[in-house]
Design a protein around this motif. Structure first.
Motif, PDB file in Angstrom:
ATOM      1  N   THR A  64      46.744  -9.458  49.968  1.00 60.18           N
ATOM      2  CA  THR A  64      45.993  -8.818  51.046  1.00 60.18           C
ATOM      3  C   THR A  64      46.680  -9.022  52.389  1.00 60.18           C
ATOM      4  O   THR A  64      46.741  -8.099  53.215  1.00 60.18           O
ATOM      5  N   TRP A  65      47.200 -10.211  52.622  1.00 63.22           N
ATOM      6  CA  TRP A  65      47.883 -10.487  53.896  1.00 63.22           C
ATOM      7  C   TRP A  65      49.136  -9.626  54.033  1.00 63.22           C
ATOM      8  O   TRP A  65      49.391  -9.063  55.105  1.00 63.22           O
ATOM      9  N   LEU A  66      49.928  -9.518  52.970  1.00 59.16           N
ATOM     10  CA  LEU A  66      51.116  -8.661  53.022  1.00 59.16           C
ATOM     11  C   LEU A  66      50.736  -7.202  53.199  1.00 59.16           C
ATOM     12  O   LEU A  66      51.409  -6.456  53.930  1.00 59.16           O
ATOM     13  N   TYR A  67      49.655  -6.782  52.557  1.00 55.56           N
ATOM     14  CA  TYR A  67      49.173  -5.406  52.688  1.00 55.56           C
ATOM     15  C   TYR A  67      48.805  -5.104  54.135  1.00 55.56           C
ATOM     16  O   TYR A  67      49.202  -4.075  54.702  1.00 55.56           O
ATOM     17  N   LEU A  68      48.050  -6.001  54.765  1.00 51.75           N
ATOM     18  CA  LEU A  68      47.664  -5.801  56.167  1.00 51.75           C
ATOM     19  C   LEU A  68      48.854  -5.971  57.106  1.00 51.75           C
ATOM     20  O   LEU A  68      48.945  -5.284  58.129  1.00 51.75           O
ATOM     21  N   LYS A  69      49.771  -6.847  56.748  1.00 55.07           N
ATOM     22  CA  LYS A  69      50.956  -7.051  57.588  1.00 55.07           C
ATOM     23  C   LYS A  69      51.813  -5.793  57.620  1.00 55.07           C
ATOM     24  O   LYS A  69      52.321  -5.394  58.687  1.00 55.07           O
ATOM     25  N   ARG A  93      46.873 -13.344  63.239  1.00 56.09           N
ATOM     26  CA  ARG A  93      45.862 -14.312  62.812  1.00 56.09           C
ATOM     27  C   ARG A  93      44.612 -13.617  62.293  1.00 56.09           C
ATOM     28  O   ARG A  93      43.977 -14.091  61.338  1.00 56.09           O
ATOM     29  N   VAL A  94      44.255 -12.501  62.896  1.00 57.54           N
ATOM     30  CA  VAL A  94      43.107 -11.741  62.403  1.00 57.54           C
ATOM     31  C   VAL A  94      43.378 -11.228  60.992  1.00 57.54           C
ATOM     32  O   VAL A  94      42.503 -11.292  60.111  1.00 57.54           O
ATOM     33  N   LEU A 162      38.783  -3.415  49.316  1.00 56.91           N
ATOM     34  CA  LEU A 162      40.065  -3.302  50.020  1.00 56.91           C
ATOM     35  C   LEU A 162      40.091  -2.060  50.889  1.00 56.91           C
ATOM     36  O   LEU A 162      40.677  -2.071  51.985  1.00 56.91           O
ATOM     37  N   ALA A 163      39.462  -0.983  50.437  1.00 56.59           N
ATOM     38  CA  ALA A 163      39.367   0.222  51.265  1.00 56.59           C
ATOM     39  C   ALA A 163      38.551  -0.042  52.526  1.00 56.59           C
ATOM     40  O   ALA A 163      38.914   0.403  53.621  1.00 56.59           O
ATOM     41  N   VAL A 164      37.463  -0.794  52.382  1.00 53.15           N
ATOM     42  CA  VAL A 164      36.647  -1.151  53.559  1.00 53.15           C
ATOM     43  C   VAL A 164      37.446  -2.017  54.519  1.00 53.15           C
ATOM     44  O   VAL A 164      37.413  -1.817  55.748  1.00 53.15           O
ATOM     45  N   ILE A 165      38.188  -2.969  53.986  1.00 54.13           N
ATOM     46  CA  ILE A 165      39.017  -3.834  54.827  1.00 54.13           C
ATOM     47  C   ILE A 165      40.078  -3.014  55.549  1.00 54.13           C
ATOM     48  O   ILE A 165      40.391  -3.274  56.729  1.00 54.13           O
ATOM     49  N   TYR A 169      40.403  -3.042  59.592  1.00 55.17           N
ATOM     50  CA  TYR A 169      41.609  -3.524  60.273  1.00 55.17           C
ATOM     51  C   TYR A 169      42.279  -2.414  61.066  1.00 55.17           C
ATOM     52  O   TYR A 169      42.835  -2.668  62.148  1.00 55.17           O
ATOM     53  N   LEU A 170      42.231  -1.180  60.561  1.00 54.48           N
ATOM     54  CA  LEU A 170      42.816  -0.062  61.304  1.00 54.48           C
ATOM     55  C   LEU A 170      42.026   0.198  62.581  1.00 54.48           C
ATOM     56  O   LEU A 170      42.624   0.462  63.644  1.00 54.48           O
ATOM     57  N   VAL A 171      40.709   0.132  62.511  1.00 52.83           N
ATOM     58  CA  VAL A 171      39.890   0.287  63.714  1.00 52.83           C
ATOM     59  C   VAL A 171      40.180  -0.840  64.704  1.00 52.83           C
ATOM     60  O   VAL A 171      40.256  -0.615  65.925  1.00 52.83           O
ATOM     61  N   PHE A 172      40.372  -2.043  64.186  1.00 51.95           N
ATOM     62  CA  PHE A 172      40.721  -3.170  65.050  1.00 51.95           C
ATOM     63  C   PHE A 172      42.058  -2.924  65.746  1.00 51.95           C
ATOM     64  O   PHE A 172      42.197  -3.170  66.963  1.00 51.95           O
ATOM     65  N   LEU A 173      43.056  -2.446  65.001  1.00 57.59           N
ATOM     66  CA  LEU A 173      44.354  -2.160  65.605  1.00 57.59           C
ATOM     67  C   LEU A 173      44.248  -1.089  66.680  1.00 57.59           C
ATOM     68  O   LEU A 173      44.859  -1.203  67.754  1.00 57.59           O
ATOM     69  N   MET A 174      43.467  -0.054  66.406  1.00 61.43           N
ATOM     70  CA  MET A 174      43.329   1.030  67.380  1.00 61.43           C
ATOM     71  C   MET A 174      42.528   0.599  68.605  1.00 61.43           C
ATOM     72  O   MET A 174      42.651   1.209  69.668  1.00 61.43           O
ATOM     73  N   SER A 175      41.725  -0.459  68.483  1.00 59.61           N
ATOM     74  CA  SER A 175      40.961  -0.940  69.630  1.00 59.61           C
ATOM     75  C   SER A 175      41.780  -1.876  70.521  1.00 59.61           C
ATOM     76  O   SER A 175      41.632  -1.865  71.747  1.00 59.61           O
ATOM     77  N   VAL A 176      42.657  -2.676  69.909  1.00 60.49           N
ATOM     78  CA  VAL A 176      43.468  -3.602  70.702  1.00 60.49           C
ATOM     79  C   VAL A 176      44.834  -3.023  71.051  1.00 60.49           C
ATOM     80  O   VAL A 176      45.521  -3.547  71.933  1.00 60.49           O
ATOM     81  N   ARG A 177      45.250  -1.984  70.342  1.00 61.32           N
ATOM     82  CA  ARG A 177      46.485  -1.256  70.645  1.00 61.32           C
ATOM     83  C   ARG A 177      46.135   0.226  70.673  1.00 61.32           C
ATOM     84  O   ARG A 177      46.423   0.973  69.752  1.00 61.32           O
TER      85      ARG A 177
END
Length: 298
Positions: A64-69, A93-94, A162-165, A169-177
């Motif tokens: 999961t970490w590699l997938y999100l990375k 870290r998130v 995993l689809a929910v995650i 995480y994509l929404v988080f990325l779009m909010s901070v970047r």
């Protein structure tokens, strides 16, 4: 910073709630086994769950970490952002926190439901009797098939989680970047003659390279998850053919004439079609041939 702190608090609450429920279940089970005089059985079960759960936790957390990375790397590399609210270390870290929480919850769910089937599979014995349809030893249906069915159900659940995650995480990325797709001059969006909103100009702005980069990342994740899902579905159809021996829908118990000559081959064809759907869906979405992508699962 506020968003990062809020997300950290939410993750901490999820971890605490999960640990509280796990601790309550642990205490309840221990008191019951102690009351019955079977504490040795309780600790045998606990040790078995730890032996099975620890490797599963490590592998799932790493995956999961590699997938999100990889998703974070593609986003930061391909998408032009307008502002930076948190550092790259916080984003990493998130991702690590999400992977650990997801792996922990999945491990608790998996080990509690699979440990008995896994131990039965490890210590299985042959019956030296075979079924008349698949010519498999009866021990496979007692020890192997229940484990395979449980793994199939858990794999479906993990894919959906995993689809929910991915979305979170994509929404988080779009909010901070925040991507530069809505940072255009407002006058360019309006007709200069009458001041009316110009939809074509707005569409042209959204069709820019930055929007295509974001859309490309989304499509890539969809292809990965859909491919995994279709392959799991194919495995499910393979397992269904063995369930025909337990069929109770006809006059006889077990596989009848229709089950062996029609339903069995239907399941096998559906398994092949599920694999083909995974390939066609990935090809259609990646190449922009959405009619092919949609028609593949159908």
């Amino acid at each position: 910073k506020k968003r990062g702190v809020l997300l950290a608090v939410i993750l901490a609450l999820v971890i605490i709630i999960g640990l509280v429920f796990a601790l309550l279940n642990f205490i309840t089970d221990y008191l019951w086994f102690k009351e019955m005089g079977y504490t040795s059985v309780f600790f045998t079960e606990l040790l078995s769950q730890i032996k099975l759960g620890l490797p599963f936790f490590i592998v799932l957390a790493l995956f999961t970490w590699l997938y999100l990375k990889l998703m974070r790397r593609d986003y930061l590399k391909k998408v032009e952002v307008s502002d930076v609210t948190v550092s790259d270390k916080v984003i990493s870290r998130v991702a690590l926190a999400i992977a650990l929480v997801f792996a922990l919850l999945a491990t608790l769910m998996t080990t509690s439901s699979l440990w008995y089937e896994i131990m039965s599979f490890i210590h299985k014995t042959d019956f030296n009797l075979t079924d008349p349809v698949f010519n498999m030893d009866i021990g496979q249906y007692i020890f192997t098939l229940p484990l395979a069915n449980q793994i199939y159900n858990i794999a479906i659940a993990l894919t959906l989680f995993l689809a929910v995650i991915t979305v979170i995480y994509l929404v988080f990325l779009m909010s901070v970047r925040r991507p530069k797709m809505f940072q255009n001059q407002y006058e360019e969006m309006y007709d200069s003659s009458g001041g009316y909103f110009d939809g074509r100009a707005f569409a042209r702005k959204l069709a820019g390279d930055n929007w295509k980069s974001v859309l490309g990342i989304v499509i890539r994740q969809i292809v990965i998850l859909a491919g995994i899902f279709f392959l799991i579905v194919a495995g499910g159809y393979v397992l269904k053919q063995y369930q025909l021996l337990y069929n109770t829908g006809s006059v006889l118990y077990g596989a009848g004439f229709v089950d062996i000559n029609i339903t069995l081959w239907q399941y096998r064809i559906m398994a092949v079609l599920a694999v083909v759907s995974a390939v066609l869906f990935g090809y259609g979405v990646s190449k922009g041939k959405f009619k092919l992508a949609v028609s593949a699962p159908v």
